[in-house]
Design a protein around this motif. Sequence first.
Motif, PDB file in Angstrom:
ATOM      1  N   PHE A  69       0.839  -1.696  -0.071  1.00  0.00           N
ATOM      2  CA  PHE A  69       0.152   0.085   0.008  1.00  0.00           C
ATOM      3  C   PHE A  69       0.730   1.180  -0.170  1.00  0.00           C
ATOM      4  O   PHE A  69       0.519   2.377  -0.883  1.00  0.00           O
ATOM      5  CB  PHE A  69      -0.927  -0.157   1.503  1.00  0.00           C
ATOM      6  CG  PHE A  69      -1.740   1.289   1.138  1.00  0.00           C
ATOM      7  CD1 PHE A  69      -2.685   1.357   0.339  1.00  0.00           C
ATOM      8  CD2 PHE A  69      -0.791   2.297   1.717  1.00  0.00           C
ATOM      9  CE1 PHE A  69      -3.496   2.703   0.503  1.00  0.00           C
ATOM     10  CE2 PHE A  69      -2.260   3.374   2.164  1.00  0.00           C
ATOM     11  CZ  PHE A  69      -3.321   3.539   1.574  1.00  0.00           C
ATOM     12  N   VAL A  70       2.094   1.364   1.199  1.00  0.00           N
ATOM     13  CA  VAL A  70       2.948   2.511   1.157  1.00  0.00           C
ATOM     14  C   VAL A  70       3.828   2.899  -0.344  1.00  0.00           C
ATOM     15  O   VAL A  70       2.958   3.655  -0.796  1.00  0.00           O
ATOM     16  CB  VAL A  70       3.625   2.616   2.728  1.00  0.00           C
ATOM     17  CG1 VAL A  70       5.106   3.120   2.154  1.00  0.00           C
ATOM     18  CG2 VAL A  70       3.155   2.119   3.191  1.00  0.00           C
ATOM     19  N   GLU A  73       0.490   3.401  -3.582  1.00  0.00           N
ATOM     20  CA  GLU A  73      -0.348   3.910  -3.609  1.00  0.00           C
ATOM     21  C   GLU A  73       0.145   4.963  -3.154  1.00  0.00           C
ATOM     22  O   GLU A  73      -0.820   5.988  -3.385  1.00  0.00           O
ATOM     23  CB  GLU A  73      -1.930   3.290  -2.377  1.00  0.00           C
ATOM     24  CG  GLU A  73      -2.106   1.418  -3.394  1.00  0.00           C
ATOM     25  CD  GLU A  73      -3.312   1.928  -4.678  1.00  0.00           C
ATOM     26  OE1 GLU A  73      -3.750   3.294  -4.687  1.00  0.00           O
ATOM     27  OE2 GLU A  73      -2.667   0.874  -4.625  1.00  0.00           O
ATOM     28  N   LEU A  74       0.509   5.157  -2.337  1.00  0.00           N
ATOM     29  CA  LEU A  74       1.561   6.415  -1.783  1.00  0.00           C
ATOM     30  C   LEU A  74       2.103   7.150  -2.849  1.00  0.00           C
ATOM     31  O   LEU A  74       2.750   8.145  -2.332  1.00  0.00           O
ATOM     32  CB  LEU A  74       1.388   7.218  -0.750  1.00  0.00           C
ATOM     33  CG  LEU A  74       0.565   6.239   0.642  1.00  0.00           C
ATOM     34  CD1 LEU A  74       0.636   5.903   1.866  1.00  0.00           C
ATOM     35  CD2 LEU A  74      -0.733   7.283   0.588  1.00  0.00           C
ATOM     36  N   ARG A  75       3.540   6.629  -2.817  1.00  0.00           N
ATOM     37  CA  ARG A  75       4.642   7.601  -2.700  1.00  0.00           C
ATOM     38  C   ARG A  75       4.916   6.502  -4.904  1.00  0.00           C
ATOM     39  O   ARG A  75       5.808   7.530  -4.965  1.00  0.00           O
ATOM     40  CB  ARG A  75       6.294   6.378  -2.052  1.00  0.00           C
ATOM     41  CG  ARG A  75       6.066   6.204  -0.993  1.00  0.00           C
ATOM     42  CD  ARG A  75       6.880   6.090   0.108  1.00  0.00           C
ATOM     43  NE  ARG A  75       7.096   6.042   1.061  1.00  0.00           N
ATOM     44  CZ  ARG A  75       7.671   5.042   2.202  1.00  0.00           C
ATOM     45  NH1 ARG A  75       8.430   4.561   1.720  1.00  0.00           N
ATOM     46  NH2 ARG A  75       7.575   5.596   3.810  1.00  0.00           N
ATOM     47  N   ARG A  78       4.392   9.668  -6.863  1.00  0.00           N
ATOM     48  CA  ARG A  78       4.806  10.891  -6.735  1.00  0.00           C
ATOM     49  C   ARG A  78       6.499  10.695  -7.391  1.00  0.00           C
ATOM     50  O   ARG A  78       6.666  11.302  -8.042  1.00  0.00           O
ATOM     51  CB  ARG A  78       4.591  11.372  -5.396  1.00  0.00           C
ATOM     52  CG  ARG A  78       3.938  11.691  -4.222  1.00  0.00           C
ATOM     53  CD  ARG A  78       3.906  12.410  -3.719  1.00  0.00           C
ATOM     54  NE  ARG A  78       2.993  11.256  -2.312  1.00  0.00           N
ATOM     55  CZ  ARG A  78       4.065  11.998  -1.022  1.00  0.00           C
ATOM     56  NH1 ARG A  78       4.490  11.881  -0.382  1.00  0.00           N
ATOM     57  NH2 ARG A  78       2.714  10.128  -0.688  1.00  0.00           N
TER      58      ARG A  78
END
Length: 91
Positions: A69-70, A73-75, A78
């Motif tokens: 997920f990290v 989905e998050l990093r 970006r």
Amino acid sequence: MTDLARTRTLRTPGGLSVRYRPRTVLAVTACLFTAAAVAVATLGSGDYPLTPGEVLSALTGGGDPAADFVVNELRLPRVVTALLTGAALAL
């Protein structure tokens, strides 16, 4: 030495030919490997630190669901945006 002397030509059996400079190919390859290494390091840094092995396993679909997920989905969005913005500015 003239500019044409440093240029190589790759010819395929289908009649396609591509001119390239070996030094340019080496420089581009080095830049791509450096960008990939920095991207993996960036994906692993933050409030939830991950090892490069955990990052690579999350990118390939294995590993811990929290790390997946990290990273995905998050990093990852970006990092991809940063790489594409840098490429656009380079052009």
